[in-house]
Design an enzyme around this catalytic site. Sequence first.
Site: not given
Ligand code: AHR
Length: 504
Positions: A291, A172
């Site tokens: 994610e 990210e």
């Molecule tokens: O999965 C939780 C968090 O969400 C992770 O650390 C991050 O990459 C995202 O913002």
Amino acid sequence: MKIKFVMDKNYVIGDVDDRLYGSFIEHLGRAVYGGIYEPGHPTADEEGFRKDVMDLVKELQVPVVRYPGGNFVSAYDWEDGVGPVADRPKRLDLAWRSMEPNLVGLNEFSSWCKKADTELMMAINLGSRGIDAARNILEYANHPGGSYWSDLRKSHGVKDPHGIKLWCLGNEMDGPWQVGHKEAKEYGRLADETAKAMKYYDKSLELVVSGSSNGSMATFPQWENEVLTECYDSVDYLSLHNYLNNRADDLDSFLAANLKIDRFIDTVVSTCDFVKGKKRSRKQINLSFDEWNVWYHSNQQDKDISDRTPWQVGPPLLEDIYNFEDALVVGAQINSLIRHADRVKIGCMAQLVNVIAPIMTENGGSAWRQTIFYPFLQASLFGRGRSMKVIASDDGYDHKDHGQVPWLDASAVWNEEKGEISLFLLNRNRTESLNLDGVLGGFAGYAPVEHLTMVHDDIKAVNTAEKPDNVVPTAVKGSVKVEGESLSLDLPPLSWNLVRLKKG
Ligand code: AHR
């Protein structure tokens, strides 16, 4: 309500890569400490890994697990997590305002992956660090021996290289919250140089460059355009992340939210192909949706913990307790991934244990399946093969944010080798059953195997340690009828369904 649909042998979307059903373990909350690792636990093995958790992970047949973050990785020194445990430093983890004891690191997690029958997808720190950290961890992890870092690994008692093939180039990096957040061009250049260095060592590595943290980022999709413009030739996948929530307690909107994911994926694909066009390239960049999930229940509690009691080891962060409606929406998200299987090749449900996870544990106590465990399990077990197009006549409902929302949300996978078809079906209608009337073109000779449905009269019902089986799929007998190429079945109001057929 009657809905007609068609699925045809000739209308293939693409092959489902098994890695679509991957997951994620971050050094965050109780994912590692109290989740996969708890030396004092009655089920702990000789390395301190909880066997009860391991059994549930194995049940999910997760093909790949991303590690060690997440936001955590952007200020992580991987060297802290190797070597004699007694010599490892305790560090402040700035991402989650926790204490990282470094009891688990690369070697331990790799060993856990072997035990869990899964592949390690390693993220490297491109926030506070750069090319050196990347090339060194690669040498430590993958080189057989005879060099500084590989011999160090051996001196740590790990003779064989880990052979990690899949690497994430940071996490990210578009997010201002990220330690070492960067501008798109700046990150694209760093990703390119890092990827080049890593591929000088092994050109068969698969590298994932960081895309947008969600489709609402102000920089989306210009971020993808600028980043890929810098590193198109040296990377293999572009990542995308997205979490859904029902903060507004608006079920019609929540149930339709995966349509936003469909649009997000479509735009990312278009942007990849736009850069491909600009570069006159023949190479195709595919996507790693590394994610995704529902995430919001724990937000307030997390704020309280990190404000009042920061710097704990394994604090109970991001412990969303999922309800029945979340399971429906997780099913819908899986449909969006399967519908884009031609381009989304890797998926990681975030996360796996305790932290926004399908598996929950109590420290020292039991482990159980959350509601969202089930749609993920069904897709992982029966969603491997070829993603097939499903076309339905369905007027649905009009929603102010999502436009025309079909009542039926569907994906289909045909496994030719096994002679099996799996249909993943969400009925968004709260009061009416959907009577599906389908044509399975070219699939005469298939017979019903099972119809599992998830329904509940309380949309907020959850599973707990005390009542772990409150929300589970149940078998529906005799609902699916097949005659030649015709298929009919009923989906109960507000339900998630798996329908399986097998060649006769
Ligand atoms: O999965 C939780 C968090 O969400 C992770 O650390 C991050 O990459 C995202 O913002």
